[in-house]
Design a protein around this motif. Structure first.
Motif, PDB file in Angstrom:
ATOM      1  N   LEU A  72       4.027  14.435   9.410  1.00  0.00           N
ATOM      2  CA  LEU A  72       3.238  13.239   9.679  1.00  0.00           C
ATOM      3  C   LEU A  72       2.254  12.944   8.551  1.00  0.00           C
ATOM      4  CD1 LEU A  72       2.637  10.992  11.651  1.00  0.00           C
ATOM      5  CD2 LEU A  72       1.006  12.502  12.787  1.00  0.00           C
ATOM      6  N   ALA A  73       1.690  13.956   7.944  1.00  0.00           N
ATOM      7  CA  ALA A  73       0.730  13.749   6.861  1.00  0.00           C
ATOM      8  C   ALA A  73       1.381  13.060   5.659  1.00  0.00           C
ATOM      9  CB  ALA A  73       0.129  15.078   6.431  1.00  0.00           C
ATOM     10  N   GLU A  74       2.615  13.460   5.329  1.00  0.00           N
ATOM     11  CA  GLU A  74       3.320  12.819   4.209  1.00  0.00           C
ATOM     12  C   GLU A  74       3.657  11.373   4.531  1.00  0.00           C
ATOM     13  OE1 GLU A  74       6.703  15.044   2.947  1.00  0.00           O
ATOM     14  OE2 GLU A  74       5.548  16.893   2.701  1.00  0.00           O
ATOM     15  N   TRP A  75       4.080  11.116   5.768  1.00  0.00           N
ATOM     16  CA  TRP A  75       4.399   9.744   6.173  1.00  0.00           C
ATOM     17  C   TRP A  75       3.155   8.871   6.113  1.00  0.00           C
ATOM     18  CZ3 TRP A  75       2.386   7.056  10.328  1.00  0.00           C
ATOM     19  CH2 TRP A  75       2.954   5.799  10.556  1.00  0.00           C
ATOM     20  N   ALA A  76       2.026   9.381   6.626  1.00  0.00           N
ATOM     21  CA  ALA A  76       0.777   8.606   6.625  1.00  0.00           C
ATOM     22  C   ALA A  76       0.308   8.336   5.202  1.00  0.00           C
ATOM     23  CB  ALA A  76      -0.296   9.346   7.408  1.00  0.00           C
ATOM     24  N   GLU A  77       0.468   9.317   4.317  1.00  0.00           N
ATOM     25  CA  GLU A  77       0.081   9.124   2.924  1.00  0.00           C
ATOM     26  C   GLU A  77       0.926   8.036   2.268  1.00  0.00           C
ATOM     27  OE1 GLU A  77       0.255  11.683  -1.195  1.00  0.00           O
ATOM     28  OE2 GLU A  77      -0.089  12.748   0.684  1.00  0.00           O
ATOM     29  N   ARG A  78       2.224   8.050   2.528  1.00  0.00           N
ATOM     30  CA  ARG A  78       3.122   7.036   1.978  1.00  0.00           C
ATOM     31  C   ARG A  78       2.796   5.652   2.537  1.00  0.00           C
ATOM     32  NH1 ARG A  78       8.549   8.402   3.706  1.00  0.00           N
ATOM     33  NH2 ARG A  78       7.967   7.053   5.313  1.00  0.00           N
ATOM     34  N   ARG A  79       2.477   5.580   3.846  1.00  0.00           N
ATOM     35  CA  ARG A  79       2.127   4.301   4.460  1.00  0.00           C
ATOM     36  C   ARG A  79       0.818   3.774   3.894  1.00  0.00           C
ATOM     37  NH1 ARG A  79      -0.238   4.356  10.198  1.00  0.00           N
ATOM     38  NH2 ARG A  79      -1.930   4.983   8.867  1.00  0.00           N
ATOM     39  N   ASP A  80      -0.174   4.640   3.761  1.00  0.00           N
ATOM     40  CA  ASP A  80      -1.481   4.213   3.267  1.00  0.00           C
ATOM     41  C   ASP A  80      -1.448   3.800   1.804  1.00  0.00           C
ATOM     42  OD1 ASP A  80      -2.479   4.688   5.770  1.00  0.00           O
ATOM     43  OD2 ASP A  80      -3.396   6.622   5.264  1.00  0.00           O
ATOM     44  N   ALA A  81      -0.485   4.282   1.045  1.00  0.00           N
ATOM     45  CA  ALA A  81      -0.379   3.907  -0.368  1.00  0.00           C
ATOM     46  C   ALA A  81      -0.066   2.427  -0.518  1.00  0.00           C
ATOM     47  CB  ALA A  81       0.683   4.752  -1.055  1.00  0.00           C
ATOM     48  N   ARG A  82       0.564   1.824   0.498  1.00  0.00           N
ATOM     49  CA  ARG A  82       0.926   0.410   0.424  1.00  0.00           C
ATOM     50  C   ARG A  82      -0.185  -0.516   0.910  1.00  0.00           C
ATOM     51  NH1 ARG A  82       6.095  -1.081   3.341  1.00  0.00           N
ATOM     52  NH2 ARG A  82       5.606  -3.008   2.291  1.00  0.00           N
ATOM     53  N   ILE A  83      -1.251   0.004   1.499  1.00  0.00           N
ATOM     54  CA  ILE A  83      -2.317  -0.843   2.024  1.00  0.00           C
ATOM     55  C   ILE A  83      -2.908  -1.656   0.880  1.00  0.00           C
ATOM     56  CG2 ILE A  83      -4.637  -0.837   3.020  1.00  0.00           C
ATOM     57  CD1 ILE A  83      -3.750   1.487   4.771  1.00  0.00           C
ATOM     58  N   GLY A  84      -3.038  -2.941   1.097  1.00  0.00           N
ATOM     59  CA  GLY A  84      -3.556  -3.847   0.082  1.00  0.00           C
ATOM     60  C   GLY A  84      -2.475  -4.504  -0.755  1.00  0.00           C
ATOM     61  N   GLN A  85      -1.226  -4.122  -0.586  1.00  0.00           N
ATOM     62  CA  GLN A  85      -0.119  -4.721  -1.340  1.00  0.00           C
ATOM     63  C   GLN A  85       0.025  -6.186  -0.944  1.00  0.00           C
ATOM     64  OE1 GLN A  85       3.605  -2.759  -0.698  1.00  0.00           O
ATOM     65  NE2 GLN A  85       4.740  -4.164  -1.984  1.00  0.00           N
ATOM     66  N   LEU A  86       0.271  -7.036  -1.922  1.00  0.00           N
ATOM     67  CA  LEU A  86       0.431  -8.469  -1.681  1.00  0.00           C
ATOM     68  C   LEU A  86       1.890  -8.871  -1.818  1.00  0.00           C
ATOM     69  CD1 LEU A  86      -2.554  -9.891  -3.757  1.00  0.00           C
ATOM     70  CD2 LEU A  86      -2.481  -9.467  -1.302  1.00  0.00           C
ATOM     71  N   ARG A  87       2.271  -9.924  -1.078  1.00  0.00           N
ATOM     72  CA  ARG A  87       3.587 -10.521  -1.245  1.00  0.00           C
ATOM     73  C   ARG A  87       3.444 -12.021  -1.039  1.00  0.00           C
ATOM     74  NH1 ARG A  87       7.417  -9.269   4.055  1.00  0.00           N
ATOM     75  NH2 ARG A  87       6.221 -10.518   5.526  1.00  0.00           N
ATOM     76  N   ALA A  88       4.360 -12.780  -1.642  1.00  0.00           N
ATOM     77  CA  ALA A  88       4.373 -14.232  -1.510  1.00  0.00           C
ATOM     78  C   ALA A  88       5.612 -14.618  -0.722  1.00  0.00           C
ATOM     79  CB  ALA A  88       4.390 -14.890  -2.885  1.00  0.00           C
TER      80      ALA A  88
END
Length: 100
Positions: free
Chosen positions: A6-22
């Protein structure tokens, strides 16, 4: 079954926070490839860790790219001119010399 910790999954998920898309604002089944409607307005969305939320608006693809990639600069013209020339020789795929 090899479950991811779970810690690795949460780290991977949190790395994308703030990512933008159009996302193009066109009728249809959902987000489409950006090159299909370059003049269509775009909704800029930001990933908050759980869902994409509204972040901004762009009038077209060019403006959206400036928002998504603000630090990207065009290649300087000198870099385009610095391409190496072909050396002497008659390689298999080289064009024959042009007569003068």
């Amino acid at each position: 079954m090899d479950d991811e910790p779970l810690a690795e999954w949460a780290e991977r998920r949190d790395a994308r926070i703030g990512q933008l898309r159009a996302v193009p604002l066109v009728t249809g089944d959902g987000p489409r490839a950006s090159h299909l409607n370059p003049d269509a307005p775009r909704a800029i969305q930001r990933w908050n860790g759980h869902l994409w939320e509204a972040h901004g608006f762009a009038a077209n693809l060019a403006e959206a790219r400036l928002i998504l990639f603000p630090h990207t600069e065009a290649a300087p013209p000198s870099a385009l001119e610095a391409t190496p020339k072909l050396g002497p020789g008659t390689g298999r795929h080289r064009k024959p010399p042009t007569p003068r």
